[in-house]
Design a protein around this motif. Structure first.
Motif, PDB file in Angstrom:
ATOM      1  N   CYS A 243       1.729   7.331  -6.943  1.00  0.00           N
ATOM      2  CA  CYS A 243       1.891   5.794  -6.706  1.00  0.00           C
ATOM      3  C   CYS A 243       0.555   5.227  -5.744  1.00  0.00           C
ATOM      4  CB  CYS A 243       2.949   5.151  -5.761  1.00  0.00           C
ATOM      5  SG  CYS A 243       3.175   3.306  -5.581  1.00  0.00           S
ATOM      6  N   CYS A 245       0.148   2.675  -3.813  1.00  0.00           N
ATOM      7  CA  CYS A 245       0.400   2.002  -2.810  1.00  0.00           C
ATOM      8  C   CYS A 245      -0.071   2.636  -1.341  1.00  0.00           C
ATOM      9  CB  CYS A 245       1.784   1.692  -2.599  1.00  0.00           C
ATOM     10  SG  CYS A 245       3.234   2.941  -2.181  1.00  0.00           S
ATOM     11  N   CYS A 276       7.636  -0.604  -1.416  1.00  0.00           N
ATOM     12  CA  CYS A 276       6.995  -0.551  -2.526  1.00  0.00           C
ATOM     13  C   CYS A 276       7.886  -0.571  -3.856  1.00  0.00           C
ATOM     14  CB  CYS A 276       6.201   0.725  -2.774  1.00  0.00           C
ATOM     15  SG  CYS A 276       5.347   0.863  -4.155  1.00  0.00           S
ATOM     16  N   PHE A 278       7.468   0.479  -6.918  1.00  0.00           N
ATOM     17  CA  PHE A 278       7.192   1.659  -7.710  1.00  0.00           C
ATOM     18  C   PHE A 278       7.549   2.846  -7.181  1.00  0.00           C
ATOM     19  CE2 PHE A 278       3.659  -1.165  -9.004  1.00  0.00           C
ATOM     20  CZ  PHE A 278       3.986  -1.341 -10.385  1.00  0.00           C
ATOM     21  N   CYS A 279       7.611   3.429  -5.984  1.00  0.00           N
ATOM     22  CA  CYS A 279       7.852   4.329  -5.524  1.00  0.00           C
ATOM     23  C   CYS A 279       8.857   4.353  -4.209  1.00  0.00           C
ATOM     24  CB  CYS A 279       6.511   5.162  -4.931  1.00  0.00           C
ATOM     25  SG  CYS A 279       5.967   4.413  -3.454  1.00  0.00           S
TER      26      CYS A 279
HETATM   27 ZN   LIG Z   1       4.234   2.957  -3.924  1.00  0.00          ZN
END
Ligand SMILES: [Zn+2]
Length: 307
Positions: A243, A245, A276, A278-279
């Motif tokens: 990720c 981020c 986040c 995504f993760c």
């Molecule tokens: Zn992330």
């Protein structure tokens, strides 16, 4: 044991046709950690992740390839990204569990967008097609048929354990051989013969079962499909979950929301937490952090947010 968390490139020795096979195992499970997607969404997301790696691998670029599905259905957004270093991340957003597995049940009417962005966002390419077909692979087939790109087919399979994909691409010339410095051991055949070979390898690809794609080694997949052909398998490259981020990016986002907004969240909850998408990593800001965020904002902005 099959190949894990890797991408394999291969080339047909007699024809300008190449391919990639990808498997995401630990990377896929890491991506799913802390997520509880309904199986239909999870498996489609896995297919999208595998597809993003396969497509990124066909391109010479330095940046990120994104595959996005947007629709009116229960799953209104799905995004899978793969970097040129083969780091993947992905997320799906949904309102409710879908009734079926096909794209119509998941996304309803909508679009598939393929975006290619340079690391510094200086260059951008985007292609959009309406969502069609039952599965992502069929939709991508439509994408390649309508776009001015090399003829390309994908076969995708994902479960909770892994996500795998096979890609075949017909090249316009001998560029791969030229680029990689590999001398093709044979003269290229006539165009008709290449057309026939391209049709034949696609039909063979259609015979590959999802389970075989997931469990066989790449060498066995190629043997199983293209026993008649000379296929050169290259060394594999690792694929991983990554990720992009960072606390800095979150700080930028919080600043753009403005001090009033952030201070009101702080007043309500005692701290500001941003997760986040995504993760699922949490970035926390206590009252001192929040004041620091805005203390370094240029004076003009600060006076504005005071009103
Ligand atoms: Zn992330």
């Amino acid at each position: 044991m099959h190949d894990r968390d890797c991408l394999h490139r291969f080339l047909f020795e007699h024809y300008p046709i190449r391919g990639h096979i990808v498997h995401l195992d630990a990377a896929w499970r890491a991506l799913l950690e802390h997520r509880d997607y309904p199986p239909a969404i999870r498996d489609t997301l896995g297919e999208a992740v595998a597809a993003s790696v396969l497509l990124a691998a066909t391109l010479k670029f330095d940046g990120t390839l994104s595959l996005q599905m947007q629709g009116q259905g229960p799953m209104h957004l799905m995004l899978a990204q793969c970097s040129s270093e083969l780091g993947v991340r992905a997320v799906a957003r949904y309102r409710e569990a879908p009734d079926g597995r096909d794209l119509a049940a998941l996304s309803g009417e909508g679009n598939l967008t393929v975006t290619l962005e340079n690391e510094d966002l200086s260059q951008r390419y985007q292609g959009v097609v309406p969502l069609s077909g039952e599965r992502l692979a069929e939709c991508l087939r439509g994408y390649f048929e309508t776009s001015e790109q090399l003829p390309t087919r994908l076969w995708l399979h994902a479960t909770d354990k892994g996500a795998s994909g096979l890609l075949l691409q017909r090249l316009s010339d001998d560029s791969v051989h030229t680029r990689t410095g590999i001398k093709r051991p044979f003269e290229l055949p006539e165009r008709d013969e290449i057309d026939d070979a391209w049709r034949r390898v696609q039909l063979l690809g259609d015979t590959l079962r999802g389970e075989e794609l997931q469990t066989l080694s790449d060498r066995d997949i190629l043997r199983r499909l293209f026993a008649e052909d000379d296929v050169r398998l290259f060394q594999s490259s690792p694929v991983y979950f990554r990720c992009r981020c960072s606390r800095d990016r979150v700080v930028g986002m919080l600043r753009s929301l403005g001090a009033d907004e952030i201070r009101s969240v702080l007043a309500e909850r005692g701290e500001v937490e941003v997760r986040c998408d995504f993760c699922n990593r949490a970035y926390r800001f206590d009252p001192v952090d929040v004041e620091q965020l805005f203390a370094t904002t240029p004076a003009a902005d600060r006076s504005e947010t005071r009103h």
